[in-house]
Design a protein around this motif. Structure first.
Motif, short mmCIF file in Angstrom:
data_model
loop_
_atom_site.label_atom_id
_atom_site.label_comp_id
_atom_site.label_asym_id
_atom_site.label_seq_id
_atom_site.Cartn_x
_atom_site.Cartn_y
_atom_site.Cartn_z
N MET A 5 1.00 -1.34 0.03
CA MET A 5 -0.17 0.11 0.02
C MET A 5 1.08 1.18 0.08
N LEU A 6 1.89 1.26 0.80
CA LEU A 6 2.83 2.35 0.74
C LEU A 6 3.61 2.68 -0.37
N ARG A 7 3.95 1.69 -1.24
CA ARG A 7 4.73 1.67 -2.55
C ARG A 7 3.64 2.07 -3.55
N TRP A 8 2.50 1.95 -3.54
CA TRP A 8 1.61 2.11 -4.81
C TRP A 8 1.14 3.79 -4.73
N SER A 9 0.95 4.49 -5.86
CA SER A 9 0.62 5.72 -5.88
C SER A 9 -0.68 6.07 -5.80
N TRP A 10 -1.60 5.07 -6.33
CA TRP A 10 -2.92 5.62 -6.34
C TRP A 10 -3.89 6.06 -5.12
N PRO A 11 -3.25 5.53 -3.96
CA PRO A 11 -3.77 6.01 -2.78
C PRO A 11 -4.32 7.54 -2.60
N HIS A 12 -3.42 8.25 -3.12
CA HIS A 12 -3.39 9.99 -3.10
C HIS A 12 -4.43 10.29 -4.02
N ARG A 13 -4.59 9.33 -5.17
CA ARG A 13 -5.67 9.90 -6.19
C ARG A 13 -7.01 9.57 -5.80
N ALA A 14 -7.19 8.56 -4.87
CA ALA A 14 -8.71 8.07 -4.49
C ALA A 14 -8.38 7.93 -2.95
N PRO A 15 -8.17 8.97 -2.29
CA PRO A 15 -7.93 8.79 -0.98
C PRO A 15 -9.24 8.34 -0.02
N ALA A 16 -10.55 8.30 -0.48
CA ALA A 16 -11.42 7.71 0.24
C ALA A 16 -11.40 5.83 0.09
N LEU A 17 -11.23 5.65 -1.03
CA LEU A 17 -11.09 4.20 -1.67
C LEU A 17 -9.77 3.92 -0.72
N ALA A 18 -8.81 4.43 -0.73
CA ALA A 18 -7.66 4.01 0.09
C ALA A 18 -7.86 3.84 1.24
N ALA A 19 -8.62 4.73 2.18
CA ALA A 19 -8.97 4.62 3.45
C ALA A 19 -9.69 3.61 3.73
N ALA A 20 -10.78 3.19 2.89
CA ALA A 20 -11.48 1.89 2.98
C ALA A 20 -10.63 0.89 2.87
N VAL A 21 -9.49 0.85 2.15
CA VAL A 21 -8.67 -0.27 1.99
C VAL A 21 -7.74 -0.86 2.94
N TRP A 22 -7.39 0.27 3.87
CA TRP A 22 -6.71 0.31 5.03
C TRP A 22 -7.64 -0.35 6.16
N HIS A 23 -9.01 0.12 6.31
CA HIS A 23 -9.61 -0.46 7.42
C HIS A 23 -10.11 -1.82 6.94
N ILE A 24 -10.23 -2.23 5.64
CA ILE A 24 -10.75 -3.46 5.39
C ILE A 24 -9.45 -4.69 5.49
N LEU A 25 -8.27 -4.03 5.49
CA LEU A 25 -7.21 -4.57 5.83
C LEU A 25 -7.02 -5.02 7.32
N VAL A 26 -7.38 -4.23 7.98
CA VAL A 26 -7.76 -4.39 9.66
C VAL A 26 -8.54 -5.20 10.00
N VAL A 27 -9.70 -5.06 9.44
CA VAL A 27 -10.80 -6.05 9.53
C VAL A 27 -10.40 -7.45 9.00
N SER A 28 -9.92 -7.57 8.02
CA SER A 28 -9.43 -9.00 7.57
C SER A 28 -8.56 -9.44 8.26
N PHE A 29 -7.49 -8.78 8.70
CA PHE A 29 -6.44 -9.27 9.77
C PHE A 29 -7.06 -9.95 11.15
N THR A 30 -8.16 -9.10 11.53
CA THR A 30 -8.83 -9.40 12.71
C THR A 30 -9.56 -10.69 12.58
N ILE A 31 -10.29 -10.63 11.32
CA ILE A 31 -10.89 -11.99 11.23
C ILE A 31 -9.97 -13.21 11.04
#
Length: 303
Positions: free
Chosen positions: A22-48
């Motif tokens: 995630m830190l290497r990709w450049s697209w998160p700054h072009r779509a910050p809302a979507l990137a924030a959702a991905v970070w939260h989904i990763l947290v959810v997936s790790f927890t599950i």
């Protein structure tokens, strides 16, 4: 078949490898809302994944020696001469995931309550010292440095210094107020509290550290984009620059802060919208990732 080994590999990949990607990709700054959702989904997936791993380690898969107690015996840990107790394995299988879920929920509630208490105290002080401006829909404080921030929650406030009212142009001021309104309407403080809760339990985990930092940055970018819908890039960037030195109280959200330089470069740099294909692929990832640990633990067609 016990799915614990596959779940361990998957959970480790989400916790250690995914943040680096995630830190290497450049697209998160072009779509910050979507990137924030991905970070939260990763947290959810790790927890599950971690929860299902604990369950599968504790619950016997085919033989009693496959459970957590049997694993301890196999590793040379002296548990006595008695054979592993199936009842204890079942209690561990339920108790460990339940304890993890309870800890996360308690941590989230604690961070929300603590931030609310701090904001309430500051809100009361602001109401005593400042004056309410109906025109700005904000509370104006006597402060010699241009500054603006919001106190989100049940009784939100946008706070702005009288220096900002004097020194910023009407468009710059409107852009800043729009930024703060975006934080309140989007309830960004709850997303930040969730990341704080996860980080407080998994401080050693790269996912926890980077998810907290990146979520704060991305939500600021989301608020920037909301302001840019109705105001020029120059107006927002100039206002951010003018207020860069202002201090923000704990628990508040502001257009300035430690990430202001990154955001200034983004606001003033070339604007490249995220292509629809990116939105579609990342949206599919957001939907699929939380399901992966469930599919690993319960693969289709296996009874």
């Amino acid at each position: 078949m016990n799915a614990a080994p596959a779940l361990i590999v998957y959970t480790a990949a989400v916790g250690f490898v995914a943040p680096r990607l995630m830190l290497r990709w450049s697209w998160p700054h072009r779509a910050p809302a979507l990137a924030a959702a991905v970070w939260h989904i990763l947290v959810v997936s790790f927890t599950i994944g971690a929860t299902l791993t604990a369950y599968n380690l504790a619950m016997p898969a085919e033989y009693l020696h496959a459970d957590l107690v049997g694993l301890l015996h196999a590793c040379g840990v002296d548990m006595g001469t008695a054979e592993p107790d199936p009842g204890m394995a079942e209690r561990l299988a339920v108790g460990v995931p339940a304890a993890m879920g309870t800890a996360l929920g308690t941590s989230f509630a604690f961070h929300v309550a603590r931030a609310r208490r701090v904001r309430t105290q500051h809100r009361e002080a602001v109401d005593l010292v400042g004056r309410r401006s109906a025109r700005l829909a904000a509370t104006v404080l006597p402060y010699g440095t241009p500054a603006a921030y919001c106190l989100p929650g049940r009784d939100p406030r946008i706070v702005i210094s009288d220096a900002a009212v004097r020194e910023l142009t009407p468009e710059q001021l409107a852009a800043v107020l729009k930024h703060e309104q975006a934080h309140i309407v989007g309830r960004h403080h709850l997303f930040l509290a969730a990341m704080e809760a996860f980080h407080s339990l998994f401080r050693w985990l790269p996912l926890a550290r980077h998810a907290r930092e990146q979520t704060a940055l991305l939500l600021e970018m989301v608020a920037d984009d909301r302001a840019l819908h109705s105001h020029s890039h120059e107006a927002l960037a100039t206002a951010m620059y003018e207020m860069a030195a202002a201090r923000v109280p704990k628990g508040a959200l502001a257009a300035t802060g430690q990430t202001v330089l990154i955001r200034l470069q983004r606001v003033l740099g070339p604007r490249e919208a995220a292509p629809p294909a990116l939105w579609g692929s990342v949206a599919a990832l957001v939907v699929a990732v939380p399901l992966l640990p469930l599919l690993i633990a319960c693969p289709p067609g296996l009874g």
